[in-house]
Structures are given as structure tokens and as C-alpha cells.
Scaffold this motif. Structure first.
Motif, mmCIF file in Angstrom:
data_model
loop_
_atom_site.group_PDB
_atom_site.id
_atom_site.type_symbol
_atom_site.label_atom_id
_atom_site.label_comp_id
_atom_site.label_asym_id
_atom_site.label_seq_id
_atom_site.Cartn_x
_atom_site.Cartn_y
_atom_site.Cartn_z
ATOM 1 N N ASN A 183 -41.270 -25.397 -32.999
ATOM 2 C CA ASN A 183 -40.297 -24.321 -33.167
ATOM 3 C C ASN A 183 -39.457 -24.510 -34.439
ATOM 4 N N LYS A 184 -39.360 -25.743 -34.901
ATOM 5 C CA LYS A 184 -38.617 -26.028 -36.129
ATOM 6 C C LYS A 184 -39.296 -25.398 -37.350
ATOM 7 N N HIS A 185 -40.568 -25.040 -37.199
ATOM 8 C CA HIS A 185 -41.311 -24.454 -38.319
ATOM 9 C C HIS A 185 -41.604 -22.973 -38.100
ATOM 10 N N ALA A 186 -40.944 -22.377 -37.109
ATOM 11 C CA ALA A 186 -41.215 -20.979 -36.754
ATOM 12 C C ALA A 186 -40.975 -20.016 -37.909
ATOM 13 N N ASP A 187 -40.054 -20.360 -38.802
ATOM 14 C CA ASP A 187 -39.734 -19.463 -39.913
ATOM 15 C C ASP A 187 -40.459 -19.829 -41.200
ATOM 16 N N ASP A 188 -41.305 -20.844 -41.167
ATOM 17 C CA ASP A 188 -42.081 -21.217 -42.347
ATOM 18 C C ASP A 188 -43.094 -20.107 -42.646
ATOM 19 N N GLY A 189 -43.153 -19.677 -43.876
ATOM 20 C CA GLY A 189 -44.048 -18.593 -44.245
ATOM 21 C C GLY A 189 -45.517 -18.907 -44.078
ATOM 22 N N HIS A 190 -45.868 -20.205 -44.052
ATOM 23 C CA HIS A 190 -47.285 -20.581 -43.938
ATOM 24 C C HIS A 190 -47.672 -20.928 -42.498
ATOM 25 N N VAL A 191 -46.774 -20.644 -41.554
ATOM 26 C CA VAL A 191 -47.057 -20.880 -40.125
ATOM 27 C C VAL A 191 -46.961 -19.545 -39.385
ATOM 28 N N MET A 192 -48.002 -19.201 -38.615
ATOM 29 C CA MET A 192 -47.967 -17.967 -37.825
ATOM 30 C C MET A 192 -48.248 -18.269 -36.356
ATOM 31 N N PRO A 193 -47.249 -18.127 -35.484
ATOM 32 C CA PRO A 193 -47.481 -18.306 -34.042
ATOM 33 C C PRO A 193 -48.303 -17.141 -33.488
ATOM 34 N N ILE A 194 -49.187 -17.440 -32.545
ATOM 35 C CA ILE A 194 -49.957 -16.403 -31.865
ATOM 36 C C ILE A 194 -50.229 -16.900 -30.449
ATOM 37 N N THR A 195 -50.164 -16.014 -29.472
ATOM 38 C CA THR A 195 -50.317 -16.460 -28.088
ATOM 39 C C THR A 195 -51.705 -16.158 -27.535
ATOM 40 N N PHE A 196 -52.142 -17.027 -26.657
ATOM 41 C CA PHE A 196 -53.399 -16.865 -25.926
ATOM 42 C C PHE A 196 -53.406 -15.512 -25.219
ATOM 43 N N GLU A 197 -52.267 -15.178 -24.621
ATOM 44 C CA GLU A 197 -52.161 -13.970 -23.800
ATOM 45 C C GLU A 197 -52.284 -12.686 -24.619
ATOM 46 N N GLU A 198 -51.665 -12.644 -25.798
ATOM 47 C CA GLU A 198 -51.710 -11.409 -26.582
ATOM 48 C C GLU A 198 -53.121 -11.127 -27.102
ATOM 49 N N VAL A 199 -53.859 -12.174 -27.450
ATOM 50 C CA VAL A 199 -55.217 -11.977 -27.949
ATOM 51 C C VAL A 199 -56.170 -11.634 -26.808
ATOM 52 N N LYS A 200 -55.908 -12.211 -25.643
ATOM 53 C CA LYS A 200 -56.732 -11.867 -24.479
ATOM 54 C C LYS A 200 -56.522 -10.403 -24.091
ATOM 55 N N GLU A 201 -55.277 -9.936 -24.184
ATOM 56 C CA GLU A 201 -54.961 -8.562 -23.801
ATOM 57 C C GLU A 201 -55.516 -7.554 -24.805
ATOM 58 N N ASN A 202 -55.450 -7.904 -26.092
ATOM 59 C CA ASN A 202 -55.932 -6.999 -27.132
ATOM 60 C C ASN A 202 -56.685 -7.810 -28.184
ATOM 61 N N PRO A 203 -57.961 -8.140 -27.917
ATOM 62 C CA PRO A 203 -58.740 -8.996 -28.826
ATOM 63 C C PRO A 203 -58.818 -8.458 -30.253
ATOM 64 N N LEU A 204 -59.031 -7.161 -30.413
ATOM 65 C CA LEU A 204 -59.183 -6.603 -31.757
ATOM 66 C C LEU A 204 -57.901 -6.765 -32.565
ATOM 67 N N LEU A 205 -56.752 -6.485 -31.948
ATOM 68 C CA LEU A 205 -55.485 -6.653 -32.652
ATOM 69 C C LEU A 205 -55.276 -8.113 -33.034
ATOM 70 N N GLY A 206 -55.644 -9.041 -32.119
ATOM 71 C CA GLY A 206 -55.518 -10.464 -32.415
ATOM 72 C C GLY A 206 -56.405 -10.875 -33.579
ATOM 73 N N VAL A 207 -57.639 -10.403 -33.590
ATOM 74 C CA VAL A 207 -58.576 -10.707 -34.677
ATOM 75 C C VAL A 207 -58.032 -10.174 -36.000
ATOM 76 N N LYS A 208 -57.459 -8.975 -35.976
ATOM 77 C CA LYS A 208 -56.883 -8.389 -37.194
ATOM 78 C C LYS A 208 -55.735 -9.250 -37.729
ATOM 79 N N LYS A 209 -54.871 -9.734 -36.827
ATOM 80 C CA LYS A 209 -53.731 -10.559 -37.250
ATOM 81 C C LYS A 209 -54.210 -11.859 -37.891
ATOM 82 N N ILE A 210 -55.232 -12.474 -37.276
ATOM 83 C CA ILE A 210 -55.756 -13.743 -37.802
ATOM 84 C C ILE A 210 -56.402 -13.523 -39.162
#
Length: 271
Positions: free
Chosen positions: A199-226
Motif C-alpha cells: 500500500n506504500k506504493h499505491a501512488d507510484d506511477g509504475h505500480v497498478m493494483p488490480i483485483t482478482f474479482e474485477e477481472v473475473k467479473e469483467n474479463p475483457l475490461l481487465g484485459v484492456k486495463k492490463i
């Protein structure tokens, strides 16, 4: 379909054989206050890893065990494969060296020297807490996809996994496991400390958090974000095909080819 991790599969097979001969209390060792599986990690490898020099173009998947590292790794490799075929560039993930990277902290002490020979677009996976990664990962601002999962689901999956993964201590009951999970007495330590440190790196521009649940719910949107985060421009149709090939069922169906005898172990239910 991305090539199988033959070298990594071999490491897993050997670790399973050795772990089967060991007493339960010897299956883990502690390094810098965190427990790790003895047959997969070692003091020597952790010391050697300090010399690893990350690059700004490295693509890192950071996730606690059972947070979806294999799934997201598959998605990323599908994206890279599709992009390289489209642009007709020389493939960067099919060489023999590719197998060095399934997990940064697993292997032999010489692997970090061999990694220097791997060209652009190195894909690196790790279960390590942020403070235990080589300092160059942050100073050189390698891109990090931080994988997160609901602790209840992660704990349940970890408990089931420990029953079939010989290098991990097994448990007679859920209650017994839950006590160790809550205090971090499991391989790679406390998930809650893991979250707190990252969490100390949550605002680092080169770090992007993504959840298992959001990609499972909407795989295409998750793939687009990655794809956007790792700068892999693909068409809508190409992204849809990657999402389809990266569905849990598709991966499970191909798991024997990609992960050998560990396919059924690594791809259980995703629920």
C-alpha cells in the motif's frame, strides 16, 4: 498459446519429491522474519537476488500466493504473444531463457546472471513483499501489476492448495490453518502485512493494483486495463480473443500442456 514453463515445472517436481521425505517442521525456513518453503527457496538464492538489476521495461506481476499469479501471468503472455505476432517482431518470450522468470525468488544462485542475457520485455512473477524485492525494481521504475484478492477467498484457496502441495505444510483442519494464516505463519508470510507494505506504493506511477474479482467479473475490461498499463496496443477484436483464451476454463483445459502434472493443482476452481 504461450510456451510451457518446462524449467519451472522441473523445479516444482523436484521440490515435491524432496518435500515428501521431510518432516513437517523442516518444510519452512525464515528469512528476514518471513517464512518460505525450504524446497523452493533458499538463503543463498535470496542473497544472490540482491544483485539482480531490474530494467525500466521489465513487466512484473506481484501477487501473494493464490491471488491469481498464474492466471494473470497467462493473460499477460497472451497479450505479448498477440502483440508480437501482429507487429512481426522477433518473439521475446519463447526462448529457453524465458523459463528463468516464472518466480524471481525461485531457482538457483546463478539465474540472475543468466537473466542479464534476456532481451527487452522480461516478464517477472513474484510473491515477495515490496520491501524484499531488489532495490533496483523501484529505483529503475519497472512496471508492476499488483494482484489483489479478497482475503477470505485467498485463505480458502491457500488451505486447499496446502493439502496437495508437498512443499507447503499441510493442516488437519481449517481452524488449525486459519490460526497460522492470521499470524502469517505460512509460506511467504502474512497477507495482511503484504497488503500493508504494498500500500506504500499505491501512488507510484509504475505500480497498478488490480483485483482478482474485477477481472473475473469483467474479463475483457481487465484485459484492456492490463494491455494499456504495459503499453501493448491491440484492437478490440484481438483483446476479446485474449480474454477468451485466458478464461479459467480455457486455461484449465490446457493446463496439462502448460503446467504438466501441476495443472490440476494450480487451476482448481477459481471460486
Amino acid at each position: 498459446m504461450p510456451r510451457p514453463h518446462r524449467k519451472f515445472i522441473d523445479i516444482l517436481e523436484k521440490s515435491m519429491v524432496v518435500a515428501d521425505t521431510m518432516d513437517r517442521e523442516d518444510l519452512m525456513f525464515t528469512y528476514k522474519g518471513i517464512p518460505y518453503p525450504t524446497t523452493l527457496c533458499s538463503y543463498e538464492v535470496f542473497k544472490a537476488m540482491e544483485s539482480f538489476e531490474a530494467r525500466s521495461d521489465d513487466m512484473i506481476l506481484a501477487g501473494f500466493p493464490k491471488s491469481g499469479t498464474n492466471w494473470f501471468g497467462h493473460i499477460l503472455l497472451e497479450l505479448i504473444t498477440t502483440f508480437e505476432k501482429k507487429t512481426e517482431v522477433e518473439p521475446t518470450i519463447y526462448g529457453e531463457e524465458f523459463d528463468e522468470f516464472p518466480y524471481l525468488e525461485i531457482g538457483d544462485t546463478e539465474k540472475y546472471q543468466r537473466m542479464k542475457k534476456i532481451p527487452f520485455r522480461r516478464v517477472i512473477r513474484t510473491h515477495l513483499m515490496s520491501q524484499n524485492l531488489p532495490k533496483s525494481v523501484f529505483t529503475n521504475k519497472a512496471k508492476i501489476l499488483l494482484l489483489l484478492r479478497n482475503p477470505k477467498d485467498l485463505a480458502t484457496s491457500f488451505f486447499k492448495f496446502s493439502k496437495v502441495m508437498a512443499p507447503f505444510p499441510t493442516y488437519e483442519s481449517w481452524d488449525e490453518f486459519f490460526k497460522d494464516f492470521m499470524i502469517g505463519n505460512i509460506p511467504w508470510g502474512s497477507y495482511f502485512t503484504y497488503l500493508s507494505e504494498w500500500n506504500k506504493h499505491a501512488d507510484d506511477g509504475h505500480v497498478m493494483p488490480i483485483t482478482f474479482e474485477e477481472v473475473k467479473e469483467n474479463p475483457l475490461l481487465g484485459v484492456k486495463k492490463i494491455a494499456k498499463f504495459f503499453e501493448l496496443p491491440l484492437t478490440e477484436e484481438e483483446l476479446k480473443k485474449v480474454a477468451e483464451r485466458s478464461s479459467f476454463q480455457a486455461m484449465k483445459n490446457n493446463s496439462k500442456e502448460t503446467h504438466g502434472v501441476f495443472g490440476n493443482v494450480l487451476f482448481r476452481k477459481a471460486v
